[in-house]
Structure formats: structure tokens, C-alpha cells
Write a protein that holds these residues in place. Structure first.
Motif, PDB file in Angstrom:
ATOM      1  N   ARG A 193      -4.731   4.614 -11.149  1.00  0.00           N
ATOM      2  CA  ARG A 193      -4.821   5.493 -12.316  1.00  0.00           C
ATOM      3  C   ARG A 193      -4.961   6.967 -11.945  1.00  0.00           C
ATOM      4  NH1 ARG A 193      -5.380   2.396 -16.804  1.00  0.00           N
ATOM      5  NH2 ARG A 193      -6.062   0.231 -16.488  1.00  0.00           N
ATOM      6  N   LEU A 194      -5.608   7.271 -10.816  1.00  0.00           N
ATOM      7  CA  LEU A 194      -5.853   8.669 -10.427  1.00  0.00           C
ATOM      8  C   LEU A 194      -5.443   8.870  -8.976  1.00  0.00           C
ATOM      9  CD1 LEU A 194      -9.382   9.109 -12.075  1.00  0.00           C
ATOM     10  CD2 LEU A 194      -7.199   9.946 -12.965  1.00  0.00           C
ATOM     11  N   ALA A 195      -4.147   8.875  -8.730  1.00  0.00           N
ATOM     12  CA  ALA A 195      -3.659   9.070  -7.362  1.00  0.00           C
ATOM     13  C   ALA A 195      -4.010  10.467  -6.880  1.00  0.00           C
ATOM     14  CB  ALA A 195      -2.150   8.864  -7.319  1.00  0.00           C
ATOM     15  N   GLY A 196      -4.244  10.592  -5.560  1.00  0.00           N
ATOM     16  CA  GLY A 196      -4.532  11.911  -5.024  1.00  0.00           C
ATOM     17  C   GLY A 196      -5.285  11.848  -3.707  1.00  0.00           C
ATOM     18  N   GLN A 197      -5.949  12.955  -3.382  1.00  0.00           N
ATOM     19  CA  GLN A 197      -6.690  13.108  -2.128  1.00  0.00           C
ATOM     20  C   GLN A 197      -8.176  13.000  -2.435  1.00  0.00           C
ATOM     21  OE1 GLN A 197      -5.799  16.640   0.363  1.00  0.00           O
ATOM     22  NE2 GLN A 197      -7.982  17.118   0.199  1.00  0.00           N
ATOM     23  N   TYR A 198      -8.911  12.252  -1.567  1.00  0.00           N
ATOM     24  CA  TYR A 198     -10.340  12.039  -1.792  1.00  0.00           C
ATOM     25  C   TYR A 198     -11.103  12.177  -0.483  1.00  0.00           C
ATOM     26  CZ  TYR A 198      -9.045  10.216  -6.365  1.00  0.00           C
ATOM     27  OH  TYR A 198      -8.533  10.095  -7.641  1.00  0.00           O
ATOM     28  N   PRO A 199     -12.369  12.617  -0.568  1.00  0.00           N
ATOM     29  CA  PRO A 199     -13.182  12.725   0.661  1.00  0.00           C
ATOM     30  C   PRO A 199     -13.435  11.337   1.261  1.00  0.00           C
ATOM     31  CG  PRO A 199     -14.181  13.937  -1.155  1.00  0.00           C
ATOM     32  CD  PRO A 199     -13.087  13.121  -1.750  1.00  0.00           C
ATOM     33  N   TYR A 200     -13.435  11.284   2.572  1.00  0.00           N
ATOM     34  CA  TYR A 200     -13.679  10.026   3.266  1.00  0.00           C
ATOM     35  C   TYR A 200     -15.177   9.779   3.377  1.00  0.00           C
ATOM     36  CZ  TYR A 200     -13.989   6.584   6.989  1.00  0.00           C
ATOM     37  OH  TYR A 200     -14.301   5.469   7.714  1.00  0.00           O
ATOM     38  N   ALA A 201     -15.564   8.496   3.255  1.00  0.00           N
ATOM     39  CA  ALA A 201     -16.953   8.082   3.470  1.00  0.00           C
ATOM     40  C   ALA A 201     -16.964   6.939   4.461  1.00  0.00           C
ATOM     41  CB  ALA A 201     -17.601   7.652   2.154  1.00  0.00           C
ATOM     42  N   ALA A 202     -17.956   6.908   5.323  1.00  0.00           N
ATOM     43  CA  ALA A 202     -18.036   5.868   6.339  1.00  0.00           C
ATOM     44  C   ALA A 202     -18.129   4.491   5.682  1.00  0.00           C
ATOM     45  CB  ALA A 202     -19.251   6.099   7.234  1.00  0.00           C
ATOM     46  N   GLY A 203     -17.395   3.525   6.243  1.00  0.00           N
ATOM     47  CA  GLY A 203     -17.414   2.161   5.731  1.00  0.00           C
ATOM     48  C   GLY A 203     -16.503   1.927   4.545  1.00  0.00           C
ATOM     49  N   LEU A 204     -15.676   2.889   4.199  1.00  0.00           N
ATOM     50  CA  LEU A 204     -14.794   2.769   3.036  1.00  0.00           C
ATOM     51  C   LEU A 204     -13.739   1.688   3.266  1.00  0.00           C
ATOM     52  CD1 LEU A 204     -14.148   4.226   0.272  1.00  0.00           C
ATOM     53  CD2 LEU A 204     -12.415   5.501   1.560  1.00  0.00           C
ATOM     54  N   THR A 205     -13.517   0.841   2.248  1.00  0.00           N
ATOM     55  CA  THR A 205     -12.469  -0.180   2.290  1.00  0.00           C
ATOM     56  C   THR A 205     -11.365   0.193   1.317  1.00  0.00           C
ATOM     57  OG1 THR A 205     -13.492  -1.534   0.565  1.00  0.00           O
ATOM     58  CG2 THR A 205     -14.165  -1.956   2.846  1.00  0.00           C
ATOM     59  N   VAL A 206     -10.235  -0.506   1.427  1.00  0.00           N
ATOM     60  CA  VAL A 206      -9.118  -0.270   0.510  1.00  0.00           C
ATOM     61  C   VAL A 206      -9.552  -0.544  -0.922  1.00  0.00           C
ATOM     62  CG1 VAL A 206      -6.829  -1.084  -0.167  1.00  0.00           C
ATOM     63  CG2 VAL A 206      -7.344  -0.694   2.244  1.00  0.00           C
ATOM     64  N   GLN A 207     -10.286  -1.619  -1.132  1.00  0.00           N
ATOM     65  CA  GLN A 207     -10.742  -1.973  -2.469  1.00  0.00           C
ATOM     66  C   GLN A 207     -11.623  -0.869  -3.061  1.00  0.00           C
ATOM     67  OE1 GLN A 207     -13.003  -5.609  -2.584  1.00  0.00           O
ATOM     68  NE2 GLN A 207     -12.321  -6.085  -4.657  1.00  0.00           N
ATOM     69  N   ALA A 208     -12.520  -0.310  -2.231  1.00  0.00           N
ATOM     70  CA  ALA A 208     -13.372   0.779  -2.705  1.00  0.00           C
ATOM     71  C   ALA A 208     -12.553   2.036  -2.977  1.00  0.00           C
ATOM     72  CB  ALA A 208     -14.468   1.066  -1.681  1.00  0.00           C
ATOM     73  N   ALA A 209     -11.528   2.288  -2.156  1.00  0.00           N
ATOM     74  CA  ALA A 209     -10.671   3.453  -2.373  1.00  0.00           C
ATOM     75  C   ALA A 209      -9.932   3.343  -3.700  1.00  0.00           C
ATOM     76  CB  ALA A 209      -9.686   3.588  -1.214  1.00  0.00           C
ATOM     77  N   VAL A 210      -9.469   2.133  -4.042  1.00  0.00           N
ATOM     78  CA  VAL A 210      -8.798   1.927  -5.333  1.00  0.00           C
ATOM     79  C   VAL A 210      -9.768   2.201  -6.479  1.00  0.00           C
ATOM     80  CG1 VAL A 210      -7.736   0.184  -6.822  1.00  0.00           C
ATOM     81  CG2 VAL A 210      -7.104   0.316  -4.405  1.00  0.00           C
ATOM     82  N   ALA A 211     -11.014   1.760  -6.320  1.00  0.00           N
ATOM     83  CA  ALA A 211     -12.020   2.016  -7.354  1.00  0.00           C
ATOM     84  C   ALA A 211     -12.265   3.510  -7.524  1.00  0.00           C
ATOM     85  CB  ALA A 211     -13.313   1.285  -7.009  1.00  0.00           C
ATOM     86  N   ILE A 212     -12.322   4.251  -6.409  1.00  0.00           N
ATOM     87  CA  ILE A 212     -12.507   5.700  -6.478  1.00  0.00           C
ATOM     88  C   ILE A 212     -11.351   6.348  -7.231  1.00  0.00           C
ATOM     89  CG2 ILE A 212     -12.562   7.812  -5.075  1.00  0.00           C
ATOM     90  CD1 ILE A 212     -14.093   6.220  -2.963  1.00  0.00           C
ATOM     91  N   ALA A 213     -10.158   5.790  -7.072  1.00  0.00           N
ATOM     92  CA  ALA A 213      -8.965   6.325  -7.734  1.00  0.00           C
ATOM     93  C   ALA A 213      -8.781   5.781  -9.152  1.00  0.00           C
ATOM     94  CB  ALA A 213      -7.726   6.020  -6.903  1.00  0.00           C
ATOM     95  N   GLY A 214      -9.828   5.196  -9.730  1.00  0.00           N
ATOM     96  CA  GLY A 214      -9.760   4.754 -11.119  1.00  0.00           C
ATOM     97  C   GLY A 214      -9.299   3.335 -11.334  1.00  0.00           C
ATOM     98  N   VAL A 264     -10.711   1.576   5.703  1.00  0.00           N
ATOM     99  CA  VAL A 264      -9.900   2.796   5.675  1.00  0.00           C
ATOM    100  C   VAL A 264     -10.409   3.744   6.751  1.00  0.00           C
ATOM    101  CG1 VAL A 264      -9.184   4.761   4.253  1.00  0.00           C
ATOM    102  CG2 VAL A 264      -9.472   2.500   3.212  1.00  0.00           C
ATOM    103  N   ARG A 265      -9.485   4.476   7.374  1.00  0.00           N
ATOM    104  CA  ARG A 265      -9.860   5.477   8.369  1.00  0.00           C
ATOM    105  C   ARG A 265      -9.536   6.870   7.837  1.00  0.00           C
ATOM    106  NH1 ARG A 265      -7.381   2.885  13.953  1.00  0.00           N
ATOM    107  NH2 ARG A 265      -8.511   0.886  13.859  1.00  0.00           N
ATOM    108  N   PRO A 266     -10.216   7.887   8.351  1.00  0.00           N
ATOM    109  CA  PRO A 266      -9.899   9.256   7.914  1.00  0.00           C
ATOM    110  C   PRO A 266      -8.422   9.578   8.123  1.00  0.00           C
ATOM    111  CG  PRO A 266     -11.930   9.230   9.184  1.00  0.00           C
ATOM    112  CD  PRO A 266     -11.354   7.859   9.303  1.00  0.00           C
ATOM    113  N   GLY A 267      -7.829  10.207   7.118  1.00  0.00           N
ATOM    114  CA  GLY A 267      -6.425  10.588   7.202  1.00  0.00           C
ATOM    115  C   GLY A 267      -5.456   9.514   6.770  1.00  0.00           C
ATOM    116  N   ASP A 268      -5.926   8.305   6.434  1.00  0.00           N
ATOM    117  CA  ASP A 268      -5.031   7.236   5.981  1.00  0.00           C
ATOM    118  C   ASP A 268      -4.384   7.588   4.645  1.00  0.00           C
ATOM    119  OD1 ASP A 268      -5.497   5.680   8.163  1.00  0.00           O
ATOM    120  OD2 ASP A 268      -6.742   4.186   7.139  1.00  0.00           O
ATOM    121  N   SER A 269      -3.160   7.110   4.467  1.00  0.00           N
ATOM    122  CA  SER A 269      -2.473   7.179   3.171  1.00  0.00           C
ATOM    123  C   SER A 269      -2.306   5.761   2.665  1.00  0.00           C
ATOM    124  CB  SER A 269      -1.111   7.860   3.310  1.00  0.00           C
ATOM    125  OG  SER A 269      -1.268   9.235   3.612  1.00  0.00           O
ATOM    126  N   ILE A 270      -2.897   5.469   1.518  1.00  0.00           N
ATOM    127  CA  ILE A 270      -2.863   4.131   0.925  1.00  0.00           C
ATOM    128  C   ILE A 270      -1.820   4.128  -0.187  1.00  0.00           C
ATOM    129  CG2 ILE A 270      -4.229   2.345  -0.213  1.00  0.00           C
ATOM    130  CD1 ILE A 270      -6.732   3.784   0.930  1.00  0.00           C
TER     131      ILE A 270
END
Length: 239
Positions: free
Chosen positions: A173-194, A226-232
Motif C-alpha cells: 500500500r505504501l511503497a517507498g524507502q524506509y529506515p532499516y532496523a536490526a532484525g527486520l524481516t520481509v513480513q515486518a517490512a511489508v507491515a511497515i509499508a502498509g 532483510v539487510r540494509p540496502g535491500d530492495s523488496i
């Protein structure tokens, strides 16, 4: 005494005499037989508890004979399963912000951003390449540059102040660039993006990542780190 009684008595005496002889023969035979030789003893390791012999449930299964190779294999299996997942050494790149501390030099001790070319710009020594270096390696490079003509025996430490951001694209829902946090997973990244859009294919997620200087595309499950600099990239489903 009648003849009938005499015959009955004689028959009884014969029967009693015949029954006693086999018992005596068996007793004498058991006393003269040699003792059986002792059987070789083998080390056995029970696989698991089972019914014992004579139990109404049934006789126990035969116990496997343990050999040195099987014991070694079982030990190795336990070691492999208990081993934690190895973490790769983090390499600095453009977008990271690092904190440099030079002992006794407050003008040099500050946070430096790594620019698009992979360099930091420090007073006295100018541009220093940070890309593809660990924080330990970069500290040694800075100390070597300062030691040339500016600081005697410099003590330098470097740490990551902020990791470079990650990107998430496609059916979120909200594609874009987000700050990285340690331990971030793909599932959590999707949640951050709405979250996923209604057209998202949730079981097909792609990560574009730089590995050993090469850009690679990986199909991953939602629990991937997820690692810093990854594009999902979340794909669209066709039905």
C-alpha cells in the motif's frame, strides 16, 4: 486275598518303578553335562523404551548393536542441529552513517555520512574510502592516514550510527524507502509499508541484494531477514 487284588497290586508296583527311573536318569544327566561356554558380550544401546519380554503387550523389539561409526554420526547430527546460523560480516556502503571517534581529537570525532561514491570526508585527511570495508578496517585506514603527519599514535574507533535504508516496491500500500532496523524481516517490512494490496501474491517475494559486489535477485519466504540496502519487490497475482 483274591487273584484280582494281587494283579492290581503288581501293576501298581510296575508303574511306580517305571516313573522313578526317568527322573533319576534326568538328574544324573544334568549333573554330568558340562556348563555352556560364556557368550561374547556386545555393547547395545536401546533405541527407545518398549514392551519387556513376557509383557501382555508383546515382546520387546531387538536392540540395535551400536558401532563407533553410528555413534559418531549421531553425535555429528546433534552438533549440526544445535549450531546457530552464521552471520555475515557487515560491509559499509553508500547511505550508511558512521560514528568516528579519535581519542584526544574532538574536532575529528563526529558522525560522517558515506556518500554515493562510497567515501567519507574528514578534516585534515580529506576523502577516505569506506565502501566494502568493515568498521574495524576503516578505523585502521583512518589511523594510518592521521599517523602520516597529523596525529602521533592515533587511537581510532568506528561504529555504525545508522544503517542505509531499505526499499519496498510492488503490491504494497505504501511503497517507498524506509529506515532499516536490526532484525527486520520481509513480513515486518511489508507491515511497515502498509501491508499487501488485494492483488498481491503473498507467497512470491523477491529481494534484490548486493553480494560480493554483484547484484543478485533472490526469491524468498516472508520470514527472511532483510539487510540494509535491500530492495523488496512484491509481485502481482494473476487470478
Amino acid at each position: 486275598m483274591s487273584l484280582r487284588h494281587v494283579c492290581a497290586l503288581a501293576i501298581a508296583v510296575c508303574v511306580l518303578a517305571g516313573c522313578s527311573k526317568p527322573n533319576s536318569a534326568l538328574l544324573s544327566a544334568s549333573q554330568t553335562l558340562p556348563s555352556p561356554p560364556a557368550a561374547d558380550v556386545a555393547l547395545v544401546v536401546p533405541a527407545e523404551e518398549g514392551p519387556i519380554a513376557g509383557d501382555p503387550i508383546g515382546d520387546a523389539a531387538p536392540l540395535p548393536i551400536a558401532t563407533s561409526s553410528s555413534l559418531d554420526w549421531m553425535s555429528a547430527t546433534r552438533i549440526v542441529e544445535a549450531a546457530p546460523e552464521a552471520e555475515q560480516t557487515y560491509l559499509l556502503d553508500a547511505g550508511d552513517r558512521i560514528r568516528v571517534f579519535v581519542y584526544g581529537q574532538p574536532n575529528l570525532s563526529r558522525i560522517y555520512p558515506i556518500d554515493g561514491q562510497g567515501f567519507i570526508d574528514m578534516p585534515l585527511i580529506g576523502s577516505v574510502r569506506a565502501r566494502a570495508n568493515t568498521t574495524y578496517d576503516l578505523a585502521n585506514v583512518i589511523a594510518s592516514e592521521l599517523r602520516v603527519s597529523y596525529v602521533r599514535d592515533p587511537e581510532v574507533t568506528v561504529e555504525v550510527a545508522a544503517y542505509r535504508p531499505f526499499f519496498i516496491l510492488g503490491e504494497v500500500r505504501l511503497a517507498g524507502q524506509y529506515p532499516y532496523a536490526a532484525g527486520l524481516t520481509v513480513q515486518a517490512a511489508v507491515a511497515i509499508a502498509g501491508g499487501f494490496t488485494p492483488r498481491a501474491r503473498e507467497d512470491s517475494i523477491q529481494i534484490t541484494r548486493v553480494l560480493n559486489g554483484e547484484q543478485e535477485e533472490l526469491d524468498v519466504p516472508p520470514n527472511t531477514r532483510v539487510r540494509p540496502g535491500d530492495s523488496i519487490y512484491v509481485r502481482e497475482r494473476w487470478f
